[in-house]
Design an enzyme around this catalytic site. Sequence first.
Site, PDB file in Angstrom:
ATOM      1  N   TYR A 158       6.473   0.719   7.342  1.00  0.00           N
ATOM      2  CA  TYR A 158       6.828  -0.613   7.830  1.00  0.00           C
ATOM      3  C   TYR A 158       7.392  -0.638   9.338  1.00  0.00           C
ATOM      4  O   TYR A 158       7.696  -1.779   9.660  1.00  0.00           O
ATOM      5  CB  TYR A 158       7.823  -1.157   6.775  1.00  0.00           C
ATOM      6  CG  TYR A 158       7.167  -1.570   5.541  1.00  0.00           C
ATOM      7  CD1 TYR A 158       6.634  -0.592   4.515  1.00  0.00           C
ATOM      8  CD2 TYR A 158       7.116  -2.831   5.254  1.00  0.00           C
ATOM      9  CE1 TYR A 158       5.940  -0.944   3.628  1.00  0.00           C
ATOM     10  CE2 TYR A 158       6.361  -3.359   3.921  1.00  0.00           C
ATOM     11  CZ  TYR A 158       5.711  -2.162   3.361  1.00  0.00           C
ATOM     12  OH  TYR A 158       5.095  -2.703   2.153  1.00  0.00           O
ATOM     13  N   LYS A 225       5.887  10.428  -3.214  1.00  0.00           N
ATOM     14  CA  LYS A 225       4.425  11.084  -3.339  1.00  0.00           C
ATOM     15  C   LYS A 225       4.566  12.481  -2.722  1.00  0.00           C
ATOM     16  O   LYS A 225       3.823  12.604  -1.718  1.00  0.00           O
ATOM     17  CB  LYS A 225       3.469   9.855  -2.821  1.00  0.00           C
ATOM     18  CG  LYS A 225       2.145  10.463  -3.038  1.00  0.00           C
ATOM     19  CD  LYS A 225       1.608  10.355  -4.427  1.00  0.00           C
ATOM     20  CE  LYS A 225      -0.117  10.659  -4.518  1.00  0.00           C
ATOM     21  NZ  LYS A 225      -0.300  10.808  -5.699  1.00  0.00           N
ATOM     22  N   ASP A 279       2.240   8.022  -8.679  1.00  0.00           N
ATOM     23  CA  ASP A 279       1.354   7.451  -9.594  1.00  0.00           C
ATOM     24  C   ASP A 279       1.821   7.443 -10.956  1.00  0.00           C
ATOM     25  O   ASP A 279       1.728   6.605 -11.814  1.00  0.00           O
ATOM     26  CB  ASP A 279       0.054   8.084  -9.346  1.00  0.00           C
ATOM     27  CG  ASP A 279       0.333   9.514  -8.849  1.00  0.00           C
ATOM     28  OD1 ASP A 279       1.273   9.871  -8.625  1.00  0.00           O
ATOM     29  OD2 ASP A 279      -0.817  10.245  -8.944  1.00  0.00           O
ATOM     30  N   ASP A 303       7.906  -1.251  -2.123  1.00  0.00           N
ATOM     31  CA  ASP A 303       7.138  -2.667  -2.149  1.00  0.00           C
ATOM     32  C   ASP A 303       6.333  -2.794  -3.363  1.00  0.00           C
ATOM     33  O   ASP A 303       6.276  -3.666  -4.291  1.00  0.00           O
ATOM     34  CB  ASP A 303       6.519  -2.633  -0.929  1.00  0.00           C
ATOM     35  CG  ASP A 303       6.027  -4.049  -0.655  1.00  0.00           C
ATOM     36  OD1 ASP A 303       6.323  -5.005  -1.367  1.00  0.00           O
ATOM     37  OD2 ASP A 303       5.287  -4.162   0.267  1.00  0.00           O
TER      38      ASP A 303
END
Length: 415
Positions: A158, A225, A279, A303
């Site tokens: 971002y 992740k 995930d 987000d």
Amino acid sequence: MSSRVKIPEDGEPIVIQGGVWRVPNKPIILYIEGDGIGPEITNVAIKVINKAVEKAYGSSREIKWVKVYAGAEAEKVYGNRFPEETINLITKYRVVLKGPLETPIGGGWRSINVAIRMLLDAYANVRPVKYMPGLESPLKHPERVDLVIIRENTDDLYRGIEWSWDSPEAAKLRKFLREELKVDIEDDTGIGIKPISKYKTQRVARFAFKFAIENKRRSVTIMHKGNIMKYTEGAFREWAYEVALKEFREYVVTEEEVNTIYGGKVPPGKILVNDRIADNMFQQIITRPENYDVILAPNLNGDYISDAAGALIGDIGVLGGANVGDTGAMFEPVHGTAPKYAGKNVANPTGMIRAGELMLRFMGWREAADLIDKAIIEAIKQKKVTQDLARYMGVQPLGTKEFGDALIEIIDQLK
Ligand code: NAP
């Protein structure tokens, strides 16, 4: 230009230092009505918040609201969507309740929402997601959903450090990567940079653990992740654990400790800290939401998971969120300006009212916040709802104002 904003003489500013809030009995709080449905929902929200404060504390406490201008209304009044006077007042008073503001896609002006977050250095985005009976959730057991997503707000992709594939900057970076770091990438590759810093990770992690302790939450799950992005998302995980174990050792217990020392059960009074790969986190909140409580995530994952969590209860339109830093905070509904409903007295003000409820919780005015929570749940139970919910409940909808009046009546009757 002379000031268009009057500060009430008997109000005092809220002072937030190092994340500690000092709230006077008559705090000055700024509000921005917002664009589209913003003015309608903001005015209803303020009435409901005032009622809850009055019911909880009588005349001993009162919010001194100050309207400041941003968005389309500011453009009309000041000829500028984010005028100097508003910036100065936000910088001074530090706490803002904000309706949704329009941000054009592609060109046009830059997001005022983001500008306010930056002005306040509001680095933690807080979004509680709890099921309310009566909502049409896609889950079999939506009542098991009671999550708070805490998302890092200032770092990660971002930051917007990126270049188009055909820019000279991307060509330069590709050359650098090829020649200096022996990384070969194709000539038609656009490049974005994903920065994740230790400082920013640890301040939001600290915020999340403090939040969990103060709000008596059961667990904090670090979402990342890190198996793929080892030195950004993986580092986020590592740095967050470091904060938990160095700064909050007496409050937390890790999943490994639970399994090896405590026979699989979290000892009473302790907060479980664990982590999940992104995930897996997505499927876990759908299949076993009851196992999760506070979720701490870097910006981009945060987000995605915020909206996915919102979808679990069937309607993200009824959620409020906060953007909080060590010296200021802004509270807003999760939804946008819903322009097609603007000025029609049909929009649902619940997201805005929830934003106000969250503000009261950060202020430490818990009794008033609890009244709002109870009233919203009761109204939905009585099928007193606006058209967005009425259309699938098969009942006559209330208008925005009338829904607000119904909440006020319910608050009046609450013990
Ligand atoms: P949106 O304004 O959230 O509206 C999308 C749809 O959600 C509406 O058409 C309506 O659905 C429903 N909805 C949202 N809020 C509602 C409410 N309070 N009551 C009843 N229904 C509601 O999303 P958008 O159309 O993508 O965005 C419009 C503008 O808002 C954009 O300029 C965007 O940048 C801005 N925005 C601002 C913020 C913010 O200020 N933080 C956040 C998000 C978006 P139905 O059509 O199904 O009835």
